[in-house]
Design a protein around this motif. Sequence first.
Motif, PDB file in Angstrom:
ATOM      1  N   TYR A 101      33.740  55.763  34.960  1.00  0.00           N
ATOM      2  CA  TYR A 101      34.176  55.650  36.367  1.00  0.00           C
ATOM      3  C   TYR A 101      35.690  55.824  36.364  1.00  0.00           C
ATOM      4  N   TYR A 102      36.139  57.068  36.159  1.00  0.00           N
ATOM      5  CA  TYR A 102      37.548  57.357  35.896  1.00  0.00           C
ATOM      6  C   TYR A 102      38.468  57.027  37.066  1.00  0.00           C
ATOM      7  N   SER A 103      38.004  57.264  38.297  1.00  0.00           N
ATOM      8  CA  SER A 103      38.880  57.030  39.452  1.00  0.00           C
ATOM      9  C   SER A 103      39.175  55.556  39.638  1.00  0.00           C
ATOM     10  N   LEU A 104      38.178  54.720  39.509  1.00  0.00           N
ATOM     11  CA  LEU A 104      38.361  53.280  39.712  1.00  0.00           C
ATOM     12  C   LEU A 104      39.178  52.654  38.593  1.00  0.00           C
ATOM     13  N   SER A 105      38.820  52.944  37.350  1.00  0.00           N
ATOM     14  CA  SER A 105      39.480  52.272  36.229  1.00  0.00           C
ATOM     15  C   SER A 105      40.951  52.658  36.108  1.00  0.00           C
ATOM     16  N   SER A 106      41.276  53.935  36.310  1.00  0.00           N
ATOM     17  CA  SER A 106      42.668  54.359  36.157  1.00  0.00           C
ATOM     18  C   SER A 106      43.562  53.769  37.240  1.00  0.00           C
ATOM     19  N   VAL A 107      43.059  53.719  38.471  1.00  0.00           N
ATOM     20  CA  VAL A 107      43.841  53.111  39.561  1.00  0.00           C
ATOM     21  C   VAL A 107      44.037  51.627  39.308  1.00  0.00           C
ATOM     22  N   LEU A 108      42.985  50.975  38.869  1.00  0.00           N
ATOM     23  CA  LEU A 108      43.052  49.532  38.628  1.00  0.00           C
ATOM     24  C   LEU A 108      44.018  49.203  37.496  1.00  0.00           C
ATOM     25  N   ILE A 109      43.979  49.967  36.419  1.00  0.00           N
ATOM     26  CA  ILE A 109      44.894  49.741  35.295  1.00  0.00           C
ATOM     27  C   ILE A 109      46.336  49.951  35.727  1.00  0.00           C
ATOM     28  N   THR A 110      46.581  50.973  36.529  1.00  0.00           N
ATOM     29  CA  THR A 110      47.942  51.222  37.023  1.00  0.00           C
ATOM     30  C   THR A 110      48.475  50.016  37.780  1.00  0.00           C
ATOM     31  N   GLU A 111      47.665  49.484  38.670  1.00  0.00           N
ATOM     32  CA  GLU A 111      48.111  48.363  39.499  1.00  0.00           C
ATOM     33  C   GLU A 111      48.295  47.089  38.680  1.00  0.00           C
ATOM     34  N   LEU A 112      47.376  46.824  37.769  1.00  0.00           N
ATOM     35  CA  LEU A 112      47.401  45.565  37.027  1.00  0.00           C
ATOM     36  C   LEU A 112      48.469  45.548  35.932  1.00  0.00           C
ATOM     37  N   LYS A 113      48.669  46.665  35.252  1.00  0.00           N
ATOM     38  CA  LYS A 113      49.604  46.689  34.129  1.00  0.00           C
ATOM     39  C   LYS A 113      51.037  46.928  34.554  1.00  0.00           C
ATOM     40  N   SER A 114      51.258  47.438  35.762  1.00  0.00           N
ATOM     41  CA  SER A 114      52.629  47.689  36.208  1.00  0.00           C
ATOM     42  C   SER A 114      53.450  46.413  36.237  1.00  0.00           C
ATOM     43  N   ALA A 115      52.841  45.337  36.693  1.00  0.00           N
ATOM     44  CA  ALA A 115      53.560  44.069  36.821  1.00  0.00           C
ATOM     45  C   ALA A 115      53.872  43.448  35.471  1.00  0.00           C
ATOM     46  N   SER A 116      52.954  43.545  34.520  1.00  0.00           N
ATOM     47  CA  SER A 116      53.138  42.867  33.237  1.00  0.00           C
ATOM     48  C   SER A 116      53.786  43.731  32.164  1.00  0.00           C
TER      49      SER A 116
END
Length: 205
Positions: A101-116
């Motif tokens: 599920y490339y669209s969901l996982s890549s967007v989610l990783i971008t949002e979650l890892k940007s902060a940390s």
Amino acid sequence: MLPVVVMFGLGCALGLSHSVPVDAVPEGLGMILLYVLVAQVGLSIGSDDSLKDILRGMRPKMLLLPLATVAGTLLFAVPAGWFIEERSLPDCLAVSSGFAYYSLSSVLITELKSASAGAQVAAELATLALLTNVVREIMALLLVPVLPRIFGRMAPISAAGAGSMDVMLPSISRYSGNDMVPAAIMHGMTLEMAVPLLVTLFCSM
């Protein structure tokens, strides 16, 4: 699949040429798109006229298949964490938790890892997740005629990941049999719900 590859290449080209300023993308747009994607999944499932018939054909033991897919995928992601020194084991597990599920996982990783981890690391991980999951779907599409003969009729379903309920469903029906369709749909639905949970879990480690 070709439009996905083309759009990814276009995005890379625009990024390299600096034609589109980073500030031009509104903050929080990624999460908005993520919510839209999740809503679209629910809409497509709920609007299917054959949903009731499909649900009647489902059995609790069918949940063993997505559980096996999750376990096998994460198990084979562990060696990547050992050999790729630049990436931690949780990062490798987060990337593998896209289950095609490339669209969901890549967007989610971008949002979650940007902060940390910062925008650069987040973008690299998101790109890796996109490529990993696109390659998984391509390999599943290419190998679906062979997998049932070697590993059994459930193998194409597991290989397809979350795509077993949509993109791969016609091929699964053809090569694994129509009686495997309910299992394929439950498999895809379960994995699509598991993607945000597992990606969030591993990105928070």
